[in-house]
Structure formats: structure tokens, C-alpha cells
Design an enzyme around this catalytic site. Structure first.
Site, PDB file in Angstrom:
ATOM      1  N   ASN A 141       0.825  -1.206   0.000  1.00  0.00           N
ATOM      2  CA  ASN A 141       0.000   0.000   0.000  1.00  0.00           C
ATOM      3  C   ASN A 141       0.860   1.258   0.000  1.00  0.00           C
ATOM      4  O   ASN A 141       1.949   1.284   0.571  1.00  0.00           O
ATOM      5  CB  ASN A 141      -0.933   0.006   1.207  1.00  0.00           C
ATOM      6  N   HIS A 158       6.023  -0.386  -2.641  1.00  0.00           N
ATOM      7  CA  HIS A 158       5.537   0.357  -3.814  1.00  0.00           C
ATOM      8  C   HIS A 158       5.626   1.864  -3.622  1.00  0.00           C
ATOM      9  O   HIS A 158       5.082   2.623  -4.421  1.00  0.00           O
ATOM     10  CB  HIS A 158       4.095  -0.044  -4.129  1.00  0.00           C
ATOM     11  N   CYS A 207      10.737  20.753  -7.861  1.00  0.00           N
ATOM     12  CA  CYS A 207      11.766  20.425  -6.880  1.00  0.00           C
ATOM     13  C   CYS A 207      12.227  21.690  -6.155  1.00  0.00           C
ATOM     14  O   CYS A 207      12.441  22.737  -6.782  1.00  0.00           O
ATOM     15  CB  CYS A 207      12.948  19.757  -7.566  1.00  0.00           C
ATOM     16  N   CYS A 212      17.468  23.666  -8.626  1.00  0.00           N
ATOM     17  CA  CYS A 212      16.986  22.562  -9.457  1.00  0.00           C
ATOM     18  C   CYS A 212      15.694  22.929 -10.190  1.00  0.00           C
ATOM     19  O   CYS A 212      15.691  23.072 -11.407  1.00  0.00           O
ATOM     20  CB  CYS A 212      16.764  21.311  -8.616  1.00  0.00           C
ATOM     21  N   GLY A 249      -5.085  -9.047   3.806  1.00  0.00           N
ATOM     22  CA  GLY A 249      -5.765  -8.204   2.833  1.00  0.00           C
ATOM     23  C   GLY A 249      -5.082  -8.091   1.498  1.00  0.00           C
ATOM     24  O   GLY A 249      -5.113  -7.039   0.865  1.00  0.00           O
ATOM     25  N   SER A 251      -4.420 -10.034  -2.430  1.00  0.00           N
ATOM     26  CA  SER A 251      -4.946 -11.024  -3.360  1.00  0.00           C
ATOM     27  C   SER A 251      -3.928 -12.098  -3.730  1.00  0.00           C
ATOM     28  O   SER A 251      -4.273 -13.104  -4.343  1.00  0.00           O
ATOM     29  CB  SER A 251      -5.421 -10.333  -4.638  1.00  0.00           C
ATOM     30  N   GLU A 277     -11.610 -13.557   1.234  1.00  0.00           N
ATOM     31  CA  GLU A 277     -11.865 -14.828   0.567  1.00  0.00           C
ATOM     32  C   GLU A 277     -10.552 -15.526   0.278  1.00  0.00           C
ATOM     33  O   GLU A 277      -9.478 -14.960   0.471  1.00  0.00           O
ATOM     34  CB  GLU A 277     -12.641 -14.596  -0.732  1.00  0.00           C
ATOM     35  N   CYS A 293     -10.503  -7.910   7.707  1.00  0.00           N
ATOM     36  CA  CYS A 293      -9.271  -7.911   8.512  1.00  0.00           C
ATOM     37  C   CYS A 293      -9.459  -7.157   9.825  1.00  0.00           C
ATOM     38  O   CYS A 293      -8.855  -7.506  10.841  1.00  0.00           O
ATOM     39  CB  CYS A 293      -8.128  -7.282   7.716  1.00  0.00           C
TER      40      CYS A 293
END
Length: 310
Positions: A141, A158, A207, A212, A249, A251, A277, A293
Site C-alpha cells: 500500500n 511500492h 523540486c 533545481c 488483505g 490477493s 476470501e 481484517c
């Protein structure tokens, strides 16, 4: 071959080695792995003895906080699905549209709060650390709800909605501004009839490093990009030492994260899945607890009667 491909192959290779090395353990636990148990008392006994717990979380945890997933039926922002916007090519073609999408997501997250599952994980980490035990959260997440809940040992594979990366100098920085820049104020509405704001590049997030002024992008892993090798190295280290793994939680279909828990299970370590599931990986795990959950996880991670807290 991309770094992601190399890493994935390395993980698969190690998982296969683990299957061979842990063959006797797999025979011992073969019945449980073929038919995962939902016996909470049995899980709690395993939990009470674990010293290094790895918790892998996915979108299902955040969904219970009302976070849009942009996956599956109805998962659109305006007329686009996330995979049409979350790519380097989409950003190169239309950085204004992509920033509207991420600005919308950032603003939504500012109104969301950790749910009982996030809180149970953070509380478990705090409590067990006082006993010389460790908990690490490996999350797919990007919403930072684990961080909001108080989790300290967090690996965000991620990236984060609230970090930016400069496309010029590469600087990564936390950014919680609302709006992230004046030009995006009030923009990002998800309604399909909303027209693009067509914000000039020079008015998009820039930035702030001295001299920059490069265009910023969200510091998240887009489709077609590789995961941070340093983060993956940390993940592999944690999975190598854990003696209990929870999959919460998720897949179990997004790679390489989908390989993490099966890799752990292959060396005989108990894995418990908490999900609405069953998933393609369910039958490879020792335990499976169906349901929200936020309902199943708090009692699973609550203080065990054998715990001694000074």
C-alpha cells in the site's frame, strides 16, 4: 533483464531451494497446508512462540478504511483505470492529468484513518518489542495508514503517496502539502464528465532543492518500473529470519509480493492468511481466516496469556 525480473527469479530460485530443504517439514505439515486451518486457538499458540513476525499487507487492509482501490469493476478515475495513468509513459505524455489523479488520491487519504487492523498491527509491534520480539510490516500500500497507526518497522515496497521524486536531480522527499501546489487546488475530481485541467508543466509540483526546479513525480512504483533493490534486499532479510508470517488483505496475485509468503511457507514456517476470501496461494498456508481484517486480526494479535510484560 530488468532488476524486477532478476529479483523475481532469485526469489523463485530460493523458494524452490526452500521446498527441497524443507521437504520433511512440508510432509509434517502437509495436511494443514493442503487444507488451511481456521482454528484461532491453534494460531494463537504459534503466535505466542514467534520471535520474528513478518506481516505482508495489501489493498484489502486499506479498503476497510474507505480507500479506493482502483482495481476491478468500477475502478475508474474519470474514464481511466489506474494502469492507464500509473506509468512513466502516461506521465511523459500528460503530467498534468497524472498529477490530477495523484492529487485526488492524496486529498482523499488526508480524510482517511487507520482501521482496527492497522491499529492491531501497530499495537502488537509496540508490545512485542518490549519482550525482545520483532514485527515488520511489508506493505504493497502507498497510503501510509500503517505509519499513521504507529507502525515503526515498515517496508513500503511500492512507495508512498506522500513522497515525491525529482525527475531532474532524483531527490526524494516527504511531502504532505495540501494542495501539493497552488495550481492543483480544487483539481482532480473523479467524475467522468470532468475535463482535464491542462496545467502547464512549470505550474506542476517543482523540486525545491537549490537551483533545481525540476518537475516532481509521485514517489511510487508505476506499472513497468522495477522495485527499489534496497527495499527488496531488506524484505528478503526479514523473510529469511521470520518464524511466523501473516498475509493480510492481499490477493496474492501481484508479483513479486505474491511470492513472499509462499517462499516463507516453503521452508516450513507457519503462514496465516487473513482475507475476505481464498486466494491462489491459500492452500500453501497453514492458516486461513476469512472475513474483514479489521474483525479477524485484532483478536489474533491481542496479548497472549503467556506474555510477560514488564
Amino acid at each position: 533483464m530488468s532488476l524486477l525480473g532478476v529479483t523475481a527469479r532469485r526469489l523463485v530460485s530460493r523458494a524452490r531451494c526452500g521446498v527441497q530443504a524443507a521437504s520433511s517439514k512440508k510432509r509434517k505439515f502437509g495436511l494443514e497446508m493442503a487444507r488451511p486451518s481456521s482454528n484461532m486457538a491453534d494460531f494463537r499458540e504459534v503466535f505466542a512462540k514467534a520471535k520474528h513476525i513478518a506481516i505482508i499487507t495489501g489493498a484489502g487492509v486499506s479498503a476497510e478504511s474507505g480507500v479506493p482501490t482502483f482495481r476491478g469493476a468500477g475502478g475508474f478515475w474519470r474514464k481511466w483505470q489506474a494502469q492507464e495513468l500509473a506509468t512513466p509513459a502516461a506521465f511523459a505524455r500528460n503530467p498534468s492529468r497524472v498529477w490530477e489523479f495523484y492529487h485526488y488520491r492524496r486529498e482523499v487519504m488526508l480524510s482517511k484513518h487507520p482501521n482496527p487492523a492497522h491499529i492491531a498491527i501497530a499495537e502488537c509491534e509496540r508490545r512485542l518489542s518490549k519482550q525482545g520480539r520483532s514485527v515488520v510490516v511489508i506493505t504493497q500500500n502507498i497510503d501510509e495508514l500503517h505509519r499513521k497507526a504507529g507502525t515503526k518497522h515498515l517496508l513500503e515496497i511500492h512507495g508512498s503517496l506522500f513522497k515525491t521524486r525529482c525527475t531532474n536531480c532524483g531527490n526524494v522527499a516527504a511531502n504532505y502539502k495540501s494542495p501539493i501546489c497552488p495550481a492543483l487546488a480544487g483539481k482532480g475530481a473523479p467524475d467522468p464528465e470532468t475535463e482535464d485541467a491542462a496545467i502547464p508543466v512549470e505550474d506542476l509540483p517543482q523540486c525545491e532543492e537549490d537551483g533545481c526546479n525540476g518537475l516532481l513525480r509521485p514517489h511510487v512504483v508505476w506499472f513497468g518500473e522495477t522495485l527499489d533493490p534496497d527495499i527488496l534486499t531488506e524484505v528478503e532479510k526479514e523473510l529469511a529470519i521470520c518464524d511466523l508470517c501473516l498475509v493480510v488483505g492481499t490477493s496474492s496475485v501481484v508479483y513479486p509480493a505474491a511470492m513472499f509468503a509462499p517462499q516463507v511457507s516453503a521452508r516450513g514456517v507457519p503462514v496465516a492468511e487473513f482475507n475476505m476470501e481464498a486466494t491462489p496461494a491459500t492452500n500453501r498456508f497453514r492458516f486461513h481466516f476469512p472475513g474483514p481484517c479489521g474483525t479477524t486480526l485484532p483478536p489474533a494479535l491481542a496479548r497472549h496469556e503467556t506474555e510477560i510484560i514488564s
